[in-house]
Each structure stands twice: as C-alpha cells, then as structure tokens.
Design a protein around this motif. Structure first.
Motif, PDB file in Angstrom:
ATOM      1  N   ASP A 130       0.614  -1.571   0.299  1.00  0.00           N
ATOM      2  CA  ASP A 130      -0.014  -0.011   0.140  1.00  0.00           C
ATOM      3  C   ASP A 130       1.407   1.231  -0.075  1.00  0.00           C
ATOM      4  O   ASP A 130       2.263   1.028   0.755  1.00  0.00           O
ATOM      5  CB  ASP A 130      -1.020   0.143   0.653  1.00  0.00           C
ATOM      6  CG  ASP A 130      -0.286  -0.209   2.283  1.00  0.00           C
ATOM      7  OD1 ASP A 130       0.539  -0.008   2.706  1.00  0.00           O
ATOM      8  OD2 ASP A 130      -0.924  -0.483   3.186  1.00  0.00           O
ATOM      9  N   ILE A 131       0.086   2.359  -0.282  1.00  0.00           N
ATOM     10  CA  ILE A 131       1.317   3.372  -0.093  1.00  0.00           C
ATOM     11  C   ILE A 131       1.711   3.542   1.076  1.00  0.00           C
ATOM     12  O   ILE A 131       3.259   4.033   1.099  1.00  0.00           O
ATOM     13  CB  ILE A 131      -0.128   4.688  -0.607  1.00  0.00           C
ATOM     14  CG1 ILE A 131      -0.680   4.976  -1.952  1.00  0.00           C
ATOM     15  CG2 ILE A 131       0.909   6.198  -0.537  1.00  0.00           C
ATOM     16  CD1 ILE A 131      -1.236   5.589  -2.522  1.00  0.00           C
ATOM     17  N   CYS A 153       3.593  -0.051  -7.041  1.00  0.00           N
ATOM     18  CA  CYS A 153       2.949  -0.542  -4.966  1.00  0.00           C
ATOM     19  C   CYS A 153       1.533  -1.337  -5.670  1.00  0.00           C
ATOM     20  O   CYS A 153       1.340  -0.964  -6.970  1.00  0.00           O
ATOM     21  CB  CYS A 153       2.112   0.433  -4.867  1.00  0.00           C
ATOM     22  SG  CYS A 153       1.291   1.142  -3.353  1.00  0.00           S
ATOM     23  N   MET A 196      -0.064   7.760  -6.279  1.00  0.00           N
ATOM     24  CA  MET A 196       0.644   6.961  -5.685  1.00  0.00           C
ATOM     25  C   MET A 196       2.163   8.104  -5.924  1.00  0.00           C
ATOM     26  O   MET A 196       3.282   8.305  -5.270  1.00  0.00           O
ATOM     27  CB  MET A 196       1.065   5.325  -6.370  1.00  0.00           C
ATOM     28  CG  MET A 196       1.990   4.723  -6.683  1.00  0.00           C
ATOM     29  SD  MET A 196       2.943   3.182  -7.302  1.00  0.00           S
ATOM     30  CE  MET A 196       3.270   4.619  -9.510  1.00  0.00           C
ATOM     31  N   HIS A 212       8.793   5.553 -12.721  1.00  0.00           N
ATOM     32  CA  HIS A 212       7.905   4.271 -12.543  1.00  0.00           C
ATOM     33  C   HIS A 212       7.779   3.468 -13.699  1.00  0.00           C
ATOM     34  O   HIS A 212       8.355   3.529 -15.136  1.00  0.00           O
ATOM     35  CB  HIS A 212       6.872   4.833 -12.593  1.00  0.00           C
ATOM     36  CG  HIS A 212       5.443   4.326 -12.270  1.00  0.00           C
ATOM     37  ND1 HIS A 212       5.144   2.821 -11.686  1.00  0.00           N
ATOM     38  CD2 HIS A 212       4.452   4.293 -12.629  1.00  0.00           C
ATOM     39  CE1 HIS A 212       4.024   2.624 -11.255  1.00  0.00           C
ATOM     40  NE2 HIS A 212       3.072   3.283 -12.856  1.00  0.00           N
TER      41      HIS A 212
END
Length: 405
Positions: A130-131, A153, A196, A212
């Motif tokens: 999770d974040i 994530c 995110m 990313h």
C-alpha cells in the motif's frame, strides 16, 4: 610473439536462488574470460545454442578479433537477432572483452576510451503493498544512499501488481512450475498511479528523481493519458509505457505528454530502437548488454543514440548475472551519453558464486580497477546449485483475456 588462440569454451548453468548462464572462454596463452548469457525462463535454450552451435565455431579463433567474431556470429548464422541468439552472442562478446582487458592488464573501461565520469549513478527499486509501505521503502532506500528511486505499489482491487513481491521477500517474478497467472486491470491502474506518485512527491519533495515502470501494459493512448497525468510530478522517466514492437506508437504518446520516456529492456538489436531514437520518440534506451549482443553492440546503440540526445539507462535486474552488471558499469563509465543504471542487488548467495570488483557507495557504483571487467565465477560453488526450471508469470485481464505481462 605467437598469436593467441581460443582453445576451450564451456557453458556453466547455475541457480544460486535463480538461474544464470555463464560462458567461459580460455586461450592458448593462459587467459580466460567470462560472459553472461542469461535469459530469464529460457536459460537452457541459450545454453544449447552456445554448446551446439557457437562453441564449435570459436575454437581456434583469435580472441583479439572481437568485432570480427561478433559479425561472424551475427551475419554468419543467417537467422539473425532474437533473444536466444543475441544473448549467446553477448556471452561471447563479454568474455572476449574480458580477455582483451586482462591481456592489457587494465580495467575494461580504459580499453573503451577511458572514463567519462567519476562513477555511475544508479537507481533502485522500491515497492509496497500500500502507499504507506511504499513511502517507508523509499525512505529506507534514501537512507542507503540512493539518489534516484523507482516506485511501484499494489493497486487496490488488483490481486497482482507488477513490481510488488508476494509476502515480505525481495521481488523476484520468476517462479517454479508452469507460468503463474496474474490478474490485471488497466482502468484501476490508471486511476491509482497518479495518486501513488503524488504521495511520494508530497512526502519527499520535488528534487528526488522518481522513475516508474508501466511494464508494457498500456495501449499508446492509455500511455499518453498516463504521461499527461504525471507531468506535474516531473518523473525522471516513465518506463515501458507500451509494447514497442510498433515503434510508431510512441509518436502518439509524444504528441500528448512531455513526461520523459524510457524503453528497451526486451530489445535485442539496434533495429528494435532505430526509429524510436532517430525520431526522438524516447529519452532513454534501456537495452541490456546481455540481451542486446554484448558490449560491442551496445556501444553501437549508444553512439547512434548520442546523435539524437537520447541517453542510456541499461536494464540491470537480478535476472542478469553480476557479470552483466560488471560489464555494464564499465560501459556506463565510458559512454558520453550515459543517463542512469538500474541496480537490483543480487542475493548474498549469488555474489558468492560471482565474486566481483564493483562497488556501491552513496548512490553511485564503480566497476573497480581489476583487469578485465572485474567479475569471475566460482565453478566449484556454482556446481552446488543445479538448474531449476522457472518461468516468468503471464497476465490476464479480469475477464480472462491474455494481456501483456
């Protein structure tokens, strides 16, 4: 002085946690070199190609004729390119450069023209279920000294997000048995990804380089929408936004976003990225030395990219061996248009099998000053870890349709 000849070559397949393919070439003057031919999930195909087709052609050849040997294995095979062929050629190429630098008694980067920088900037992977867990991971990697961070994530409502481990072990996608099937939802990902990145930017500020990986899962227009939605967060790059077999697809992405684009970890040759580079459709070329024909061919790709202000960002995962990492760092140190190097640290067990001279310190890596590329293989230790059949996963959409993993 008597001309040196290749008198022996052998393939070593070992699995200290995951599979690696190593080619060891020995010469008549008592020097040997090693190269990496690992292809995740298809290791034995490369091993067979080397043993059945390549090694018989190497015996008796002059190890100093690296370019001629590369052309011999590429043009001479008629059936060109492809991941198996190019990984095999890369293994030969790395081993021959290792031999040449050892004979010269200097680190490989000196033979490649000397260093263009003092050390190599690397980025590492962070992730979370999770974040908040992702933010903790980013903080820990900053403490380790990393100056650039890739963020991935888990996505709410998506059972299997790329780059996020199952449980608390380091992320390693390859698994035993038949390929694991994962479930994917592009709409849920596109809704979540900007949140995110925003959370990371809010906590760590505007100056930390963030990367990313979309991992080839988007259509061109979906990738364009994602890039546009991330512009305010100023990514260092958006990686593998869409499958790049269709190089023209990146034109559409470029028309809609200024987010920097990186692609190329599955590329095998300069022809896979010729249009992407010449039309400036990408900002970073991510081909790896192992999968794109070795040092010889990666230098060709980098020189071509330099004409168009495209920089390198070589693939550096744990599914290439420390031999590839060592050779890549010499390459990175020597090319003028270096951008950044991916760094996924290998396990302690792998590092024992592949002793190496390269080091990490405060966000930078250096290949070391040992002659050659600075990486070796402990054959006795490698023999303790026999090959295990492993596969990368596949992905299906929520309705069962096969998708890009």
């Amino acid at each position: 002085m008597q001309e040196s000849k290749i008198i022996d070559a052998k393939v070593i397949v070992t699995c200290p946690g995951r599979n690696f393919v190593t080619l060891k070439i020995a010469t008549s003057d008592g020097i040997y070199g090693v190269g990496d031919g690992t292809l995740n999930g298809r290791e034995l195909a490369v091993s067979a190609y080397l043993q059945e087709h390549v090694i018989p052609c190497l015996l008796g050849r002059d190890p100093d004729r690296i370019e001629d040997t590369w052309q011999y294995l590429y043009r001479g095979a008629y059936w060109r390119r492809g991941p198996v062929t190019m990984a095999a050629i890369a293994a030969v190429d790395m081993a021959l450069w290792d031999i040449k630098a050892k004979r010269a008694n200097m680190p490989l980067y000196q033979l490649l023209g000397g260093r263009c920088r003092e050390h190599v900037t690397v980025y590492s992977h962070t992730n979370g279920h999770d974040i908040p867990e992702l933010l903790d991971s980013v903080a820990k990697h900053i403490e380790l000294g990393y100056k650039a961070i890739r963020v991935q994530c888990a996505i709410p409502g998506v059972p299997d997000a790329y780059g996020v481990p199952h449980g608390d072990k380091p992320y390693e996608p390859a698994d035993s048995g038949i390929p694991r099937e994962e479930v994917w939802s592009t709409p849920k990902y596109l809704n979540f990804a900007p949140k995110m990145i925003e959370a990371v930017r809010t906590k760590f500020g505007p100056d930390l380089p963030l990367l990313h990986d979309a991992h080839h899962r988007l259509t061109p227009i979906e990738a364009a929408a994602l890039g546009k939605s991330l512009e305010d967060f100023r990514l260092f790059w958006l990686e593998d936004a869409t499958p790049a077999e269709d190089q023209q697809a990146f034109r559409l992405i470029r028309q809609h976003t200024t987010t920097p684009l990186a692609v190329g970890e599955v590329f095998n040759s300069i022809f896979d990225c010729q249009q992407l580079i010449s039309e400036r459709l990408i900002d970073y070329i991510r081909a790896s030395l192992t999968h794109a024909g070795g040092i010889t061919h990666m230098r060709r790709i980098a020189s071509f990219a330099d004409l168009y202000s495209v920089r390198t960002g070589c693939h550096g995962p744990t599914d290439v061996s420390p031999i590839c990492m060592g050779a890549a760092l010499h390459f990175d140190l020597s090319v003028p248009n270096f951008g950044i190097q991916e760094h996924m640290p290998h396990s302690a067990q792998t590092d024992e099998v592949f002793p190496h001279a390269y080091t990490f310190n405060n966000g930078y890596m250096h290949p070391g000053e040992r002659s050659g590329h600075g990486v070796d293989i402990d054959e006795k230790l490698a023999a303790r870890f026999p090959h295990k059949r492993m596969y990368l996963p596949i992905a299906r959409l929520e309705d069962g349709t096969l998708h890009n993993w």
